[in-house]
Each structure stands twice: as C-alpha cells, then as structure tokens.
Scaffold this motif. Structure first.
Motif, mmCIF file in Angstrom:
data_model
loop_
_atom_site.group_PDB
_atom_site.id
_atom_site.type_symbol
_atom_site.label_atom_id
_atom_site.label_comp_id
_atom_site.label_asym_id
_atom_site.label_seq_id
_atom_site.Cartn_x
_atom_site.Cartn_y
_atom_site.Cartn_z
ATOM 1 N N SER A 190 -2.822 17.983 -1.232
ATOM 2 C CA SER A 190 -3.233 18.839 -0.216
ATOM 3 C C SER A 190 -2.882 20.266 -0.225
ATOM 4 O O SER A 190 -1.814 20.521 -1.283
ATOM 5 C CB SER A 190 -2.556 18.351 1.174
ATOM 6 N N TRP A 191 -3.551 21.316 0.277
ATOM 7 C CA TRP A 191 -3.293 22.602 -0.017
ATOM 8 C C TRP A 191 -1.717 23.109 0.465
ATOM 9 O O TRP A 191 -1.129 23.661 -0.247
ATOM 10 C CB TRP A 191 -4.085 23.464 0.914
ATOM 11 N N GLN A 192 -1.243 22.332 1.334
ATOM 12 C CA GLN A 192 0.236 22.603 1.638
ATOM 13 C C GLN A 192 1.335 22.020 0.598
ATOM 14 O O GLN A 192 2.025 23.042 0.060
ATOM 15 C CB GLN A 192 0.746 21.677 3.020
ATOM 16 N N ILE A 193 1.133 20.941 -0.059
ATOM 17 C CA ILE A 193 2.086 20.524 -1.001
ATOM 18 C C ILE A 193 1.834 21.425 -2.343
ATOM 19 O O ILE A 193 2.692 21.640 -3.078
ATOM 20 C CB ILE A 193 2.009 18.953 -1.322
ATOM 21 N N ASP A 244 3.902 13.269 4.720
ATOM 22 C CA ASP A 244 3.531 14.112 5.983
ATOM 23 C C ASP A 244 2.066 14.554 5.486
ATOM 24 O O ASP A 244 1.155 14.966 6.224
ATOM 25 C CB ASP A 244 4.569 15.169 6.356
ATOM 26 N N TYR A 245 1.971 14.836 4.138
ATOM 27 C CA TYR A 245 0.870 15.585 3.625
ATOM 28 C C TYR A 245 0.341 14.955 2.345
ATOM 29 O O TYR A 245 1.173 14.510 1.258
ATOM 30 C CB TYR A 245 0.942 17.077 3.317
ATOM 31 N N ALA A 246 -0.742 14.884 2.106
ATOM 32 C CA ALA A 246 -1.119 14.268 0.683
ATOM 33 C C ALA A 246 -0.870 15.015 -0.376
ATOM 34 O O ALA A 246 -0.515 16.242 -0.226
ATOM 35 C CB ALA A 246 -2.715 14.044 0.517
ATOM 36 N N TRP A 247 -0.633 14.491 -1.697
ATOM 37 C CA TRP A 247 -0.100 15.220 -2.845
ATOM 38 C C TRP A 247 -0.875 16.249 -3.280
ATOM 39 O O TRP A 247 -0.418 17.456 -3.772
ATOM 40 C CB TRP A 247 0.423 14.157 -4.101
ATOM 41 N N PHE A 295 8.022 16.111 1.698
ATOM 42 C CA PHE A 295 6.825 15.844 2.304
ATOM 43 C C PHE A 295 5.698 15.571 1.477
ATOM 44 O O PHE A 295 4.761 14.882 2.228
ATOM 45 C CB PHE A 295 6.550 17.285 3.359
ATOM 46 N N GLY A 296 5.676 15.380 0.527
ATOM 47 C CA GLY A 296 4.482 14.906 -0.344
ATOM 48 C C GLY A 296 4.417 13.559 -0.438
ATOM 49 O O GLY A 296 5.319 12.639 -0.586
ATOM 50 N N SER A 313 -0.722 4.286 4.325
ATOM 51 C CA SER A 313 0.129 5.340 4.643
ATOM 52 C C SER A 313 1.584 5.355 4.370
ATOM 53 O O SER A 313 2.293 6.104 3.896
ATOM 54 C CB SER A 313 -0.230 6.076 5.608
#
Length: 543
Positions: A234-237, A229-232, A225-226, A459
C-alpha cells in the motif's frame, strides 16, 4: 571498578556506591515492570475509557519513543554527565506516569504513554552505562548480569502484580505505583552520583537527532502496521519505508560531518562494534519467536489457560536470570567469543526442540525446551554490552552501551514483524485450503459468522486462532462444527509455528556464525590499579 583504593578525586563518586547501586536496581526494576504490568491492565483500561481500535497504540506509542531516545540518551550522557540525564529521564517517567493515571480518554493515555516512553528510553541504557563506569572485568560482567536478570524477573512477576493491582485497586494505580518508587530512586541516584562539570560548550547534534527520529519512527511504524492495518504494497507502507530510507541516509551523511555525532559513523568501521551489535540484532529477531509464539502454542494446542501458559515461560526466565548472573563468573576464563558462540548454539538447540513440538506435546516437555532456550539467552545477553564496554574508551561508554540496547530493540521489532508475517502467510494458505470449505457449509442463518471467519482467514489468522480456541467462543458454536473445525485449526497452527521456530533458528545460527568474526576481547578477572589521572577522568565520567 575494583575495590582498590582510589584517589580523593574519585572518592566522592564511589563512597556512596552501595547507595547508587540500590537506586539503580530500584529504577531498573520499576521501569522494567511497567511494560508487563500495563499489558495485564489493558482490557480493564479499554473497558473504562473505550477506544478498542486504538488499544494497540498504548504499546506502540511507548515502543516508538523509547526506542528512538535510547541512542540519544547514551550520547547526551557522554556529553553532559550521567546524573543530569538519568535524573531527567526518571522525572519524565514519573511525571508521565502520573498523567497516565489521570487520563480521561484513550487519546490522552496514548499521548502520555509516548511521553512515558521518552523517560523509559533514557532510563534503559543508563544503568548499564553507570555499571560500566563503576566496574571493569569480572565485576562488570557480574553486575550487568544482575541488572539483565531484573528484566527477566519483571517478565515473570509483572503480569501477577498487574493483575493484583487491577483486581484489588484500580487500573490507574498501575501508573500511580511508579510515583513513590520513582521518587525514591531519584533521591538515591541524585545523592550518589556527583555533578558533572562540562568543559567548554556542549554541542548538540540537532540535525542528526531530527533525521534519526524521523527515520527510525517511520521504519518502526511501517513494520508495525504493514500486513495488518495496511497491505505491504500500500502507498502508506511504501511511503513510510521511503521516508525512513531518505531520513536514515541523511542521518549517515550528517553524522559523518558532525562535531559530536549521536551515533558516530566511524564506529561501524570497528569490527567489534559491528559484529557485537549484529549478534544482538539477530539474537533479538529469533528470541521473539519464543516469547511471542510459545504461549499461543500452549493455549491453542496443549489447551491450557493464558495464566497457565505463563508458567511454561517461567523456566525460560529463571534459567536466563541464573545464566546471566553466573556468566560473569567465568567469562574471563573462556573469553567473549567462545561464550557468545556457546550461548547462541544453545539457543539454536532450544529453537530446534521448539520446532518438534506437536499436538501431543505436554506442558512439562515445553517447559524443558524453555529451560534450554533461557540458558542460551542468559549466556549471551549481558556479554553483548560487556564486550562493547571493554573495547572502547570511557569517553564513548555511553554511546556504545546505548547502541547495544538500540540494535536489540530494533531487532525485536523486526522479529515480531518477520515471524508474525511468516506465521500469518502460512496459516492463511493452510486455513484457506482446509477450513474455508468447512466454513462454507455453515447454514444460511450463520452467513455473518461465515463471512467474518473467511475474512479472518485471509487477514488475521492469529486473531482467528485466539478467538476460536477459547472455551467461551467454542461453547457458543454447534458441536458438529467444532468437531470438524478444531483439528483443522490445530494442525494449521502447529505447521505455522513449526515454520516460525525454524526461521527463528536460522536467525540465531546466523548470529552464531557472526560470533566467529569477533576479535579477541579480553575480560580480566578484576580491574587494574588506576592512575591518579584515570581516577580523575572516572569522576567526570560517572557524573
């Protein structure tokens, strides 16, 4: 195992060898075909069940579970015997296939695909483990080449079979077709493989299994997903990577103290284990550069259809199959190190030629480059598993064989992520520089299209290529705009893919350098006569 006569202790395992090999081939073929068949059916599946935004999870769920379970299956096969683990994996795969076919919505299908991946992950290493039990030396190399070639064959015929099933029957039969074939494989393998009698209490490394699953799944999710779907950053990654690091460090600590570790840490101190798996990891990173991006080049630059671009990949698969089969015929003459080095160098040459492709490249020239790349891959892939099996005792055959598959799968995921990120970055820079000014010249009534294209430039350049290079999409756009836009798109795509192929070349060359550090692994033309004690051990190992 050679054709020398064995004692009566080992005879039950080998008197049904033909039956066993037939079951292994059937199981591996339908397991390998599943991925390519399902990929073809995905548009029809989403069209009926909905959930377009979740479509990627049909692949991701299977990939996550199958990758994680590979090393676990290998270790359990060493502890509990081959038959119980293999048959369990087949039953899980068959049952999950039936559930996939009965799915009423996309969420159910994703869950059942994850369950199917558990069965597939158990099946993947088991055939190679059993071949390692049955044969040694030249015969082992030959049969592993044959089984490796089955994966290549599935890539060639899978999409055609999937298309036929979807058109002639229904997408649900993509999964139902596994049932009769799988049941036949279960029967053959259950009959041919003897039952294993465990000595003493079997110890399961539950903490090791848990930390490995959390660590590997977190890492694969971050890589998947990096940047998409999410920026590298981002807190999720970042959180997923942090969880992966903590879990994998805990896994190493636990494995160093466990009585029966899933992946013994001491194996990494063995030069053969480390270098062979390192070569497999680096080869897989580079290999996906060809498998992922050559069809995009052929469709976007040469201008052929998706099905026709598949025929360009066929020489790669056919030469890989041929080289895999014949590699066992001369491995004992030139040795593991020389053959791996030769194969990696041939792959590197293939990547170099790919990096020279341009707008004027023909289908014939691209096919020739695929032939070279497939030759190199075929010389390398079966030897990676063979070299490990020849270097470790039978008591560790399961764990070292599954490790080869595991590190290649991880390498493939890294490859898709790294090479995809490189392509997207290069494309975004070039398209922002050359295409954005053209997009801004669109009339006011096309502002929605202009904004959409601008977002995709930054994107999702790959999506922009796929949509704007399709004849259907281009037919809906003003002729003047297409005339200005197409050359920019094609030049950006060519430049981006050149960089991807060069990076793939670098990884393959690193793998070639790593082969120089492989020890002197001898593969004999045939196995030696076994002692009665060794024959008895073989009977237990086969189970």
């Amino acid at each position: 195992m050679s054709d020398d006569k064995l004692s009566e202790t080992a005879a039950p395992a080998l008197k049904n060898r033909g039956l066993l090999l037939t079951g292994l081939i059937i199981a591996m073929l339908f397991g390998a075909l599943d991925g390519t068949i399902v990929g073809t059916a995905m548009p029809r599946i989403v069209g009926e069940l909905g959930g377009l935004g979740l479509m990627a999870w049909l692949t991701t769920a299977y990939m996550l579970t199958s990758t994680v379970v590979v090393p676990i299956a290998g270790k359990l096969a060493d502890l509990m015997g081959r038959r119980v683990i293999y048959v369990t994996g087949l039953i899980i795969f068959i049952g999950a296939s039936a559930l996939c076919g009965m799915s009423q919505n996309i969420t159910e299908l994703i869950l059942f695909r994850g369950l199917q991946g558990i069965g597939g992950g158990i099946m993947m290493p088991m055939a190679m483990i059993i071949i390692g039990d049955l044969f040694t030396g030249k015969q082992r190399a030959k049969w592993q080449g044959v089984f490796g070639a089955i994966f290549g064959l599935s890539s060639v015929v899978g999409p055609q079979i999937g298309g036929w099933i979807v058109d002639a029957l229904d997408w649900r039969w993509v999964f139902y077709i596994n049932l009769p074939v799988g049941i036949l494989a279960v029967i053959l393998i259950a009959i041919a493989l003897p039952k294993h009698k465990a000595i003493g209490k079997v110890k399961f490394d539950i903490p090791g299994i848990a930390t490995m699953i959390i660590g590997v799944v977190s890492m694969l999710l971050a890589l998947t997903f990096g940047g998409k779907d999410y920026a590298w950053l981002s807190w999720q990654i970042i959180g997923l990577f942090a969880l992966a690091i903590v879990s994998l460090v805990s896994f190493v600590i636990i494995e160093s103290k466990a009585a029966e570790p899933i992946l013994p840490v001491r194996l990494f101190k063995n030069r053969t284990f480390t270098t062979i798996n390192g070569v497999g990891f680096l080869m897989a990173i580079g290999m996906f550069g060809a498998i992922m991006f050559v069809p995009l080049f052929m469709q976007g630059i040469v201008g052929i259809s998706a099905s026709a671009s598949g025929t360009v990949m066929m020489p790669l698969m056919l030469t890989m199959i041929a080289a895999s089969v014949v590699s066992g015929q001369f491995i004992h003459k030139i040795g593991v190190r020389k053959q791996l080095l030769a194969g990696m160098i041939i792959m590197a040459v293939g990547f170099y030629f790919l990096s020279t492709m341009g707008i004027d490249t023909t289908k014939l020239i691209a096919s020739a480059y695929m032939l070279i790349l497939g030759l190199g891959m075929g010389l390398v892939m079966p030897i990676l598993t063979l070299a490990l099996q020849e270097s470790f005792p039978k008591s560790e055959l399961g764990v070292v064989t599954s490790s080869s598959q595991f590190f290649r799968q991880i390498g493939g995921t890294f490859g898709m992520t790294i090479l995809g990120a490189i392509m997207n970055h290069k494309s975004s820079v070039l398209l922002d520089q050359d295409l954005t000014p053209v997009v801004k010249q669109l009339p006011a009534e096309a502002s929605q299209l202009s904004n959409q294209m601008t977002d995709m430039i930054h994107s999702n350049p790959q999506g922009l290529y796929s949509s704007l290079l399709s004849p259907e999409t281009l037919a809906k756009m003003p002729k003047e705009f297409v005339e200005h836009m197409l050359p920019i798109l094609k030049n950006a795509l060519v430049s981006s893919l050149h960089q991807v192929f060069i990076i793939g070349l670098v990884f393959v060359l690193l793998g070639a350098v790593l082969t120089l550090f492989i020890g002197n692994i001898k593969v004999g033309p045939k196995s030696k006569k076994t002692s009665p004690k060794a024959e008895k051990d073989l009977s237990a190992e086969l189970a």
